[in-house]
Design a protein around this motif. Structure first.
Motif, PDB file in Angstrom:
ATOM      1  N   PHE A 109      -2.819   4.870   8.754  1.00 32.82           N
ATOM      2  CA  PHE A 109      -3.681   4.429   7.653  1.00 32.82           C
ATOM      3  C   PHE A 109      -3.076   4.896   6.337  1.00 32.82           C
ATOM      4  CE2 PHE A 109      -7.396   4.372   4.886  1.00 32.82           C
ATOM      5  CZ  PHE A 109      -8.037   3.209   5.278  1.00 32.82           C
ATOM      6  N   GLN A 110      -2.720   3.939   5.468  1.00 33.95           N
ATOM      7  CA  GLN A 110      -2.025   4.250   4.227  1.00 33.95           C
ATOM      8  C   GLN A 110      -2.873   3.905   3.012  1.00 33.95           C
ATOM      9  OE1 GLN A 110       0.886   5.783   3.738  1.00 33.95           O
ATOM     10  NE2 GLN A 110       1.153   6.065   5.947  1.00 33.95           N
ATOM     11  N   ILE A 111      -2.885   4.804   2.047  1.00 39.44           N
ATOM     12  CA  ILE A 111      -3.551   4.550   0.773  1.00 39.44           C
ATOM     13  C   ILE A 111      -2.488   4.583  -0.309  1.00 39.44           C
ATOM     14  CG2 ILE A 111      -5.259   5.357  -0.890  1.00 39.44           C
ATOM     15  CD1 ILE A 111      -6.807   6.579   1.420  1.00 39.44           C
ATOM     16  N   ARG A 129      -3.170   9.648 -10.210  1.00 41.42           N
ATOM     17  CA  ARG A 129      -3.077   8.832  -9.003  1.00 41.42           C
ATOM     18  C   ARG A 129      -1.956   9.335  -8.095  1.00 41.42           C
ATOM     19  NH1 ARG A 129      -5.828   3.888  -9.450  1.00 41.42           N
ATOM     20  NH2 ARG A 129      -4.436   2.799  -8.036  1.00 41.42           N
ATOM     21  N   LYS A 130      -0.821   9.685  -8.682  1.00 42.88           N
ATOM     22  CA  LYS A 130       0.290  10.204  -7.886  1.00 42.88           C
ATOM     23  C   LYS A 130      -0.086  11.542  -7.248  1.00 42.88           C
ATOM     24  CE  LYS A 130       4.055   7.906 -10.358  1.00 42.88           C
ATOM     25  NZ  LYS A 130       5.269   8.069 -11.196  1.00 42.88           N
ATOM     26  N   TYR A 131      -0.848  12.337  -7.980  1.00 43.34           N
ATOM     27  CA  TYR A 131      -1.283  13.627  -7.448  1.00 43.34           C
ATOM     28  C   TYR A 131      -2.217  13.421  -6.259  1.00 43.34           C
ATOM     29  CZ  TYR A 131      -3.021  18.436  -7.435  1.00 43.34           C
ATOM     30  OH  TYR A 131      -3.349  19.713  -7.074  1.00 43.34           O
ATOM     31  N   VAL A 132      -3.115  12.442  -6.387  1.00 40.68           N
ATOM     32  CA  VAL A 132      -4.028  12.113  -5.288  1.00 40.68           C
ATOM     33  C   VAL A 132      -3.237  11.712  -4.051  1.00 40.68           C
ATOM     34  CG1 VAL A 132      -5.766  10.478  -4.482  1.00 40.68           C
ATOM     35  CG2 VAL A 132      -5.937  11.433  -6.778  1.00 40.68           C
ATOM     36  N   LEU A 133      -2.261  10.824  -4.240  1.00 40.66           N
ATOM     37  CA  LEU A 133      -1.468  10.364  -3.106  1.00 40.66           C
ATOM     38  C   LEU A 133      -0.694  11.514  -2.471  1.00 40.66           C
ATOM     39  CD1 LEU A 133      -0.120   6.962  -4.481  1.00 40.66           C
ATOM     40  CD2 LEU A 133      -2.021   7.360  -2.923  1.00 40.66           C
ATOM     41  N   PHE A 198     -11.878  10.816  -9.635  1.00 48.36           N
ATOM     42  CA  PHE A 198     -11.153   9.544  -9.639  1.00 48.36           C
ATOM     43  C   PHE A 198     -11.157   8.915  -8.254  1.00 48.36           C
ATOM     44  CE2 PHE A 198      -8.144   6.471 -11.022  1.00 48.36           C
ATOM     45  CZ  PHE A 198      -7.321   6.233  -9.938  1.00 48.36           C
ATOM     46  N   PHE A 199     -10.830   9.726  -7.234  1.00 50.27           N
ATOM     47  CA  PHE A 199     -10.711   9.193  -5.883  1.00 50.27           C
ATOM     48  C   PHE A 199     -12.067   8.911  -5.262  1.00 50.27           C
ATOM     49  CE2 PHE A 199     -10.212   9.976  -1.234  1.00 50.27           C
ATOM     50  CZ  PHE A 199      -9.452   8.850  -0.962  1.00 50.27           C
TER      51      PHE A 199
END
Length: 205
Positions: A109-111, A129-133, A198-199
């Motif tokens: 499962f990819q986000i 967003r990059k930090y979340v990923l 954000f997430f």
């Protein structure tokens, strides 16, 4: 179905659809096709396969509408149907390619987010967003899916359990453990709070 009789709930829309209302069927498709595509492409990167499965889900609905039970949460019903069909199709295609041993829980499962998102968002939000990923990469596939279903799609623990194939108590405990682990990784600084607001826009921490 005219605008004056527009259904106010999933159940009302579902009943109209089962009665053969063409506009109700179109409304179902319009409401859920995008979110189904978003979910499906997190299970499989094959966008054409995902589109085919979504089309088949809706065609099956229309074909068997007279024998369907009443549904109070259409999105949950459609997520279940799409995931089941998509995994069966993946398993069948891998078998035809000589790849065996695929189970219903062996997908990744990819986000992710697209390049276009980077273009339209400012530098700070792109960094978040990059930090979340980066945080999500530290989780396994099922953990990422559970977070997505809970916080991005708003499903309750019993619904998450049915979609992922675990029990309700386990789903609740997993969410707690995942968030605890991410807190330990990210710390309690302001960036961490920004990440989760954000997430998880439905459930800001």
């Amino acid at each position: 179905m005219n605008h004056s009789t527009k259904p106010e709930s999933d159940l009302q829309l579902w009943i109209l659809f089962k009665q053969g209302d063409k506009e109700a069927f179109s409304r179902l498709y319009e409401l859920y096709v995008d979110v189904l595509f978003s979910y499906g492409t997190k299970i499989s990167a094959d966008t054409e396969l995902v589109k085919d499965c979504i089309h088949e889900v809706f065609m099956d609905l229309h074909r068997h509408r007279n024998s369907l039970s009443d549904v109070s949460n259409i999105k949950f019903y459609l997520f279940m149907a799409l995931k089941h069909l998509l995994l069966r199709r993946i398993k069948r295609e891998r078998k035809l390619s000589g790849i065996f041993g695929f189970s219903m829980n062996s997908y990744d499962f990819q986000i992710e987010y697209s390049i276009e998102d980077n273009i339209i968002r400012d530098e700070q939000e792109t960094m978040v967003r990059k930090y979340v990923l980066g945080l999500l990469d530290k989780l396994n596939s099922q953990q990422r899916e559970i977070l997505y279903l809970r916080f991005n799609q708003g499903f309750n623990y019993n619904q998450i359990a049915k979609i992922t194939g675990i029990n309700g108590d386990s789903a609740k405990k997993q969410v707690y453990r995942i968030l605890k682990r991410l807190r330990e990784i990210a710390g309690k600084d302001s960036l961490y709070l920004l990440v989760f607001s954000f997430f998880c826009p439905r459930f800001p921490l």
